[in-house]
Design a protein around this motif. Structure first.
Motif, PDB file in Angstrom:
ATOM      1  N   THR A   1       0.754  -1.000  -0.013  1.00  0.00           N
ATOM      2  CA  THR A   1      -0.128  -0.008  -0.037  1.00  0.00           C
ATOM      3  C   THR A   1       1.044   1.141   0.118  1.00  0.00           C
ATOM      4  O   THR A   1       0.516   2.310  -0.449  1.00  0.00           O
ATOM      5  N   LEU A   2       1.886   1.226   0.781  1.00  0.00           N
ATOM      6  CA  LEU A   2       2.877   2.422   0.496  1.00  0.00           C
ATOM      7  C   LEU A   2       3.621   2.818  -0.541  1.00  0.00           C
ATOM      8  O   LEU A   2       4.010   3.893  -1.065  1.00  0.00           O
TER       9      LEU A   2
ATOM     10  N   PRO B   1       2.421   2.526  -3.930  1.00  0.00           N
ATOM     11  CA  PRO B   1       1.459   3.607  -4.757  1.00  0.00           C
ATOM     12  C   PRO B   1       1.485   4.911  -4.205  1.00  0.00           C
ATOM     13  O   PRO B   1       1.658   6.030  -4.693  1.00  0.00           O
ATOM     14  N   LEU B   2       1.308   5.096  -2.695  1.00  0.00           N
ATOM     15  CA  LEU B   2       1.345   6.454  -2.229  1.00  0.00           C
ATOM     16  C   LEU B   2       2.752   7.233  -2.416  1.00  0.00           C
ATOM     17  O   LEU B   2       2.671   8.436  -2.647  1.00  0.00           O
ATOM     18  N   LEU B   3       3.833   6.518  -2.215  1.00  0.00           N
ATOM     19  CA  LEU B   3       5.077   7.128  -2.568  1.00  0.00           C
ATOM     20  C   LEU B   3       5.223   7.556  -3.971  1.00  0.00           C
ATOM     21  O   LEU B   3       5.938   8.575  -4.222  1.00  0.00           O
TER      22      LEU B   3
ATOM     23  N   VAL C   1       2.550   8.672  -6.088  1.00  0.00           N
ATOM     24  CA  VAL C   1       1.802   9.860  -6.065  1.00  0.00           C
ATOM     25  C   VAL C   1       2.531  10.900  -5.451  1.00  0.00           C
ATOM     26  O   VAL C   1       2.680  12.104  -5.807  1.00  0.00           O
ATOM     27  N   PHE C   2       3.182  10.711  -4.058  1.00  0.00           N
ATOM     28  CA  PHE C   2       3.877  11.553  -3.529  1.00  0.00           C
ATOM     29  C   PHE C   2       4.874  12.449  -4.458  1.00  0.00           C
ATOM     30  O   PHE C   2       5.235  13.492  -4.511  1.00  0.00           O
TER      31      PHE C   2
END
Length: 111
Positions: free
Chosen positions: A10-11, A13-15, A17-18
């Protein structure tokens, strides 16, 4: 093919986008790579928004004009119908009046 993750499922994809947002921000604010005034993403979005609003207002004005023209046509048709109905009613009334004047005379002659 083995599934490999940098941090976690999960992290990652967040990384991504960030990192994308950070890269965009740095590109827009860096004096060497910054777009000229009026060509930033914010300015371009505002321009497009204004274009769409103007187009919507023009379409709404055209629709309102068409609606008012249609309403005026219906009003004219209704006035014509009322006028023709009043003419027919007057003709019927005149015919009834003429008939009522003729009937007593024929009744007197028959007697």
């Amino acid at each position: 093919m083995p599934k490999t993750y940098l941090l976690s499922r999960t992290l990652d994809p967040l990384l991504g986008v960030f990192t994308g947002f950070l890269a965009y921000y740095l590109h827009e604010t860096n004096p060497r790579t910054a777009p000229p005034p009026g060509h930033t993403l914010r300015d371009l979005i505002a321009w497009q928004w204004d274009q769409n609003n103007a187009r919507r207002e023009a379409q709404a004005a055209a629709a309102a004009a068409a609606d008012s023209a249609e309403l005026e046509a219906v009003r004219r048709e209704l006035e014509e119908d009322v006028a023709s109905a009043s003419v027919k009613a007057a003709a019927v009334a005149d015919a009834a009046l003429a008939e009522s004047k003729v009937k007593p005379a024929t009744v007197d002659r028959a007697v």
